[in-house]
Scaffold this motif. Structure first.
Motif, mmCIF file in Angstrom:
data_model
loop_
_atom_site.group_PDB
_atom_site.id
_atom_site.type_symbol
_atom_site.label_atom_id
_atom_site.label_comp_id
_atom_site.label_asym_id
_atom_site.label_seq_id
_atom_site.Cartn_x
_atom_site.Cartn_y
_atom_site.Cartn_z
ATOM 1 N N LYS A 110 0.840 -1.190 0.000
ATOM 2 C CA LYS A 110 0.000 0.000 0.000
ATOM 3 C C LYS A 110 0.877 1.243 0.000
ATOM 4 O O LYS A 110 1.720 1.418 0.866
ATOM 5 C CB LYS A 110 -0.915 0.029 1.218
ATOM 6 C CG LYS A 110 -1.795 1.279 1.276
ATOM 7 C CD LYS A 110 -2.630 1.319 2.537
ATOM 8 C CE LYS A 110 -3.423 2.620 2.613
ATOM 9 N NZ LYS A 110 -4.223 2.714 3.842
ATOM 10 N N LYS A 111 0.648 2.117 -0.984
ATOM 11 C CA LYS A 111 1.372 3.375 -1.121
ATOM 12 C C LYS A 111 0.353 4.471 -1.406
ATOM 13 O O LYS A 111 -0.304 4.455 -2.460
ATOM 14 C CB LYS A 111 2.374 3.290 -2.279
ATOM 15 C CG LYS A 111 3.006 4.624 -2.669
ATOM 16 C CD LYS A 111 3.820 4.471 -3.951
ATOM 17 C CE LYS A 111 4.398 5.803 -4.401
ATOM 18 N NZ LYS A 111 5.184 5.665 -5.667
ATOM 19 N N ASN A 112 0.175 5.401 -0.470
ATOM 20 C CA ASN A 112 -0.740 6.523 -0.682
ATOM 21 C C ASN A 112 -2.113 6.054 -1.161
ATOM 22 O O ASN A 112 -2.666 6.567 -2.131
ATOM 23 C CB ASN A 112 -0.157 7.516 -1.694
ATOM 24 C CG ASN A 112 1.111 8.169 -1.198
ATOM 25 O OD1 ASN A 112 1.296 8.367 -0.002
ATOM 26 N ND2 ASN A 112 2.011 8.496 -2.123
ATOM 27 N N GLN A 113 -2.656 5.033 -0.509
ATOM 28 C CA GLN A 113 -3.985 4.498 -0.791
ATOM 29 C C GLN A 113 -4.082 3.853 -2.166
ATOM 30 O O GLN A 113 -5.172 3.709 -2.727
ATOM 31 C CB GLN A 113 -5.054 5.577 -0.618
ATOM 32 C CG GLN A 113 -5.081 6.170 0.786
ATOM 33 C CD GLN A 113 -6.187 7.177 0.993
ATOM 34 O OE1 GLN A 113 -7.181 7.168 0.281
ATOM 35 N NE2 GLN A 113 -6.022 8.048 1.978
ATOM 36 N N THR A 114 -2.945 3.446 -2.718
ATOM 37 C CA THR A 114 -2.924 2.673 -3.959
ATOM 38 C C THR A 114 -2.150 1.384 -3.726
ATOM 39 O O THR A 114 -1.445 1.236 -2.727
ATOM 40 C CB THR A 114 -2.263 3.457 -5.101
ATOM 41 O OG1 THR A 114 -0.849 3.578 -4.835
ATOM 42 C CG2 THR A 114 -2.874 4.834 -5.266
ATOM 43 N N LEU A 115 -2.252 0.466 -4.676
ATOM 44 C CA LEU A 115 -1.519 -0.792 -4.618
ATOM 45 C C LEU A 115 -0.359 -0.703 -5.596
ATOM 46 O O LEU A 115 -0.554 -0.720 -6.815
ATOM 47 C CB LEU A 115 -2.432 -1.972 -4.977
ATOM 48 C CG LEU A 115 -3.772 -2.020 -4.237
ATOM 49 C CD1 LEU A 115 -4.557 -3.267 -4.636
ATOM 50 C CD2 LEU A 115 -3.562 -1.962 -2.727
ATOM 51 N N ALA A 116 0.847 -0.566 -5.061
ATOM 52 C CA ALA A 116 2.036 -0.355 -5.877
ATOM 53 C C ALA A 116 2.928 -1.589 -5.832
ATOM 54 O O ALA A 116 2.811 -2.435 -4.937
ATOM 55 C CB ALA A 116 2.802 0.872 -5.391
ATOM 56 N N GLY A 117 3.850 -1.690 -6.799
ATOM 57 C CA GLY A 117 4.694 -2.860 -6.907
ATOM 58 C C GLY A 117 6.177 -2.551 -6.864
ATOM 59 O O GLY A 117 6.621 -1.450 -7.205
ATOM 60 N N ALA A 118 6.957 -3.543 -6.421
ATOM 61 C CA ALA A 118 8.421 -3.508 -6.467
ATOM 62 C C ALA A 118 8.893 -4.910 -6.814
ATOM 63 O O ALA A 118 8.141 -5.877 -6.694
ATOM 64 C CB ALA A 118 9.009 -3.045 -5.130
ATOM 65 N N ARG A 119 10.135 -5.041 -7.244
ATOM 66 C CA ARG A 119 10.625 -6.360 -7.629
ATOM 67 C C ARG A 119 12.113 -6.482 -7.375
ATOM 68 O O ARG A 119 12.830 -5.498 -7.248
ATOM 69 C CB ARG A 119 10.319 -6.644 -9.099
ATOM 70 C CG ARG A 119 10.918 -5.654 -10.077
ATOM 71 C CD ARG A 119 10.386 -5.899 -11.488
ATOM 72 N NE ARG A 119 10.831 -4.877 -12.424
ATOM 73 C CZ ARG A 119 10.387 -4.751 -13.673
ATOM 74 N NH1 ARG A 119 9.480 -5.596 -14.133
ATOM 75 N NH2 ARG A 119 10.845 -3.800 -14.460
ATOM 76 N N SER A 120 12.556 -7.738 -7.318
ATOM 77 C CA SER A 120 13.966 -8.044 -7.072
ATOM 78 C C SER A 120 14.244 -9.451 -7.570
ATOM 79 O O SER A 120 13.367 -10.313 -7.549
ATOM 80 C CB SER A 120 14.287 -7.946 -5.579
ATOM 81 O OG SER A 120 15.600 -8.407 -5.314
ATOM 82 N N THR A 121 15.464 -9.690 -7.995
ATOM 83 C CA THR A 121 15.858 -11.045 -8.388
ATOM 84 C C THR A 121 16.293 -11.871 -7.186
ATOM 85 O O THR A 121 16.621 -13.048 -7.332
ATOM 86 C CB THR A 121 16.998 -10.997 -9.418
ATOM 87 O OG1 THR A 121 18.089 -10.242 -8.873
ATOM 88 C CG2 THR A 121 16.519 -10.360 -10.720
ATOM 89 N N SER A 122 16.286 -11.275 -5.992
ATOM 90 C CA SER A 122 16.597 -12.027 -4.774
ATOM 91 C C SER A 122 15.574 -11.682 -3.709
ATOM 92 O O SER A 122 14.753 -10.771 -3.868
ATOM 93 C CB SER A 122 18.004 -11.690 -4.265
ATOM 94 O OG SER A 122 18.000 -10.475 -3.541
ATOM 95 N N LEU A 123 15.611 -12.431 -2.608
ATOM 96 C CA LEU A 123 14.759 -12.144 -1.454
ATOM 97 C C LEU A 123 15.538 -11.410 -0.361
ATOM 98 O O LEU A 123 15.095 -11.326 0.776
ATOM 99 C CB LEU A 123 14.169 -13.439 -0.899
ATOM 100 C CG LEU A 123 13.107 -14.112 -1.774
ATOM 101 C CD1 LEU A 123 12.758 -15.496 -1.230
ATOM 102 C CD2 LEU A 123 11.852 -13.252 -1.882
#
Length: 462
Positions: free
Chosen positions: A219-232
């Motif tokens: 949740k970012k500023n009342q929206t559903l935003a995404g992030a990604r990574s090739t590792s955990l």
């Protein structure tokens, strides 16, 4: 919740499961061992409603064969309730562990006292979600004046441990997504910051190893935003894509259909009268989403902050046998799928969900009073009253025992006039007329146009 006053969390799956999750090349957050036999879903949630008439902070369960239409269990009452900490839960999370058993996690918070800060979460063990054992509080950190909101877990194969994600306030004064590691959900390691883009974020939800990439939605500023990574690795995620929202939206849940290549992103509104919304994408890497028609899914009544895990057909059957399906139904409009049949001041109408008293929309479809081959609509909260037509308008009246009343209150359920997978209801004693809505009020009319067919088409669910 002090820094962000409407924080929340849930999980939701979006399609029927006939292919094991492992064969898709992706593990949704919380997916432990992939079971080839999984063919249904279980949802966990708590309940709230507009006026908090249905506020209940225990663990509720619902089941589904397609991940879209849900059957609440135990009459939508809790199956287990916390007795430690705040003695209530929010944001439950159900995960099947590597050994095939389930673990249930939840925020330690009863109601909406956001000033209550707990370093603990609730934990239960279960082999079948019919019995719950080993109830305990699990400590996640030693930070003061902050919380442990919306816990979720995932299996980190590289560490040979489970990661538990949750939201807390960091030293800079804003919410970040933390992680603590565990092997047994009894003790955890020292916490680490998992994701901190420099502003408030909560409700982290992972899809692990999708073609070598891990996706985190939040949740970012009342929206559903995404992030990604090739590792955990904590701190390795970077933002991408376009955020999804429907008004003020929170608590994203990512899941890939087990029968198609479609990804679903679920969220709901952060107010007590939370409504679920869903988006879909054929390519998670693209980071763009299209809204799913509300005709296709129905959340359990008054459900908030959901979690969903796949189960076998035997587990589905056993859960229904243990807890029971509702003795009532809700009836959704076809062309206004956000609206449900209800009575208000004894007038039959369709209104937008949610509303209180929510019991105005609960009906028992009983054998027709004039013909048992038909149906009559008995009110749950006014059980002596039935929907009947009078001067072609539908209203909720007391059954006076007359044959005239019985005829007015009896309808034949047919294939939906606008969609044969839905239902329409033809009048018993005015057989050329069907129940339809007009300006949101229910009446019986002859049906001819496509608009009238849509007005006269409904879904009977929960």
């Amino acid at each position: 919740m002090s820094a962000v006053p409407h924080l929340s969390r849930r999980r939701f799956l979006g399609a029927a499961a006939t292919v094991p999750l492992a064969t898709t090349g992706a593990l949704a957050l919380g997916a432990g061992t992939a079971h080839a036999a999984d063919s249904a879903y279980v949802m966990g949630y708590f309940t709230e409603s507009n006026t908090m008439l249905e506020a209940n902070y225990g663990l509720h369960l619902a089941v589904s064969t397609d991940g879209l239409q849900w059957t609440p269990l135990n009459q939508n009452a809790p199956v287990v309730t916390p007795t430690l900490g705040a003695q209530g839960l929010r944001d439950p999370f159900i995960m099947r562990k590597q050994n095939g058993a389930f673990v249930v996690l939840a925020t330690d918070l009863n109601g909406t006292d956001w000033t209550y800060d707990s370093v603990y979460i609730h934990v239960w063990d279960s082999t079948d979600l019919r019995t719950f054992t080993g109830y305990r509080l699990l400590k996640l950190h030693d930070m003061t004046d902050t919380h442990s909101w919306a816990p979720e877990a995932y299996w980190d194969a590289s560490r040979g441990q489970y990661g538990i994600l949750y939201s807390s306030v960091n030293s800079s004064g804003h919410n970040v997504i933390m992680v603590s590691y565990t092997t047994d959900f009894v003790t955890t390691s020292d916490p680490q910051v998992f994701f901190d883009p420099g502003y408030d974020v909560i409700d982290g939800d992972l899809a692990v190893d999708v073609n070598g990439v891990n996706y985190l939605y939040f949740k970012k500023n009342q929206t559903l935003a995404g992030a990604r990574s090739t590792s955990l690795t904590p701190g390795s995620f970077t933002e991408f894509g376009t955020a999804a929202a429907h008004g003020g939206t929170e608590a994203p849940t990512l899941v890939k259909s087990l029968t198609t290549g479609t990804w679903y992103l679920w969220g709901d509104t952060y107010t007590p009268n939370g409504v679920f919304y869903a988006w879909q994408s054929s390519d998670l890497a693209a980071g763009t989403w299209t809204a799913v028609n509300q005709r296709l899914y129905t959340q359990p009544l008054n459900s908030k902050h959901c979690t969903i895990e796949t189960i076998t057909s035997a587990e589905y059957t056993n859960l229904v046998a243990k807890w029971g399906a509702p003795a009532w139904n809700r009836i959704k409009s076809y062309n206004y799928p956000a609206r449900y049949v209800r009575h208000s001041n004894y007038v039959g109408r369709i209104d937008e969900y949610p509303f209180d008293p929510y019991t105005d929309s609960q009906w028992k479809l009983v054998p027709g009073l004039a013909d048992s081959a038909g149906v009559s609509f008995q009110s749950v909260n006014y059980p002596t009253r039935y929907l009947r037509h009078y001067s072609y308008n539908l209203r909720l009246d007391v059954n006076d025992g007359t044959s005239a009343f019985a005829g007015d209150a009896t309808f034949y359920r047919t294939a939906g006039l606008a969609d044969s997978s839905w239902s329409s209801f033809r009048s018993y004693n005015n057989p050329t007329r069907y129940i339809r809505h007009s300006n949101y009020v229910l009446r019986i009319d002859p049906i001819s146009t496509s608009t009238e067919q849509q007005d006269a088409t409904f879904s009977v669910g929960y």
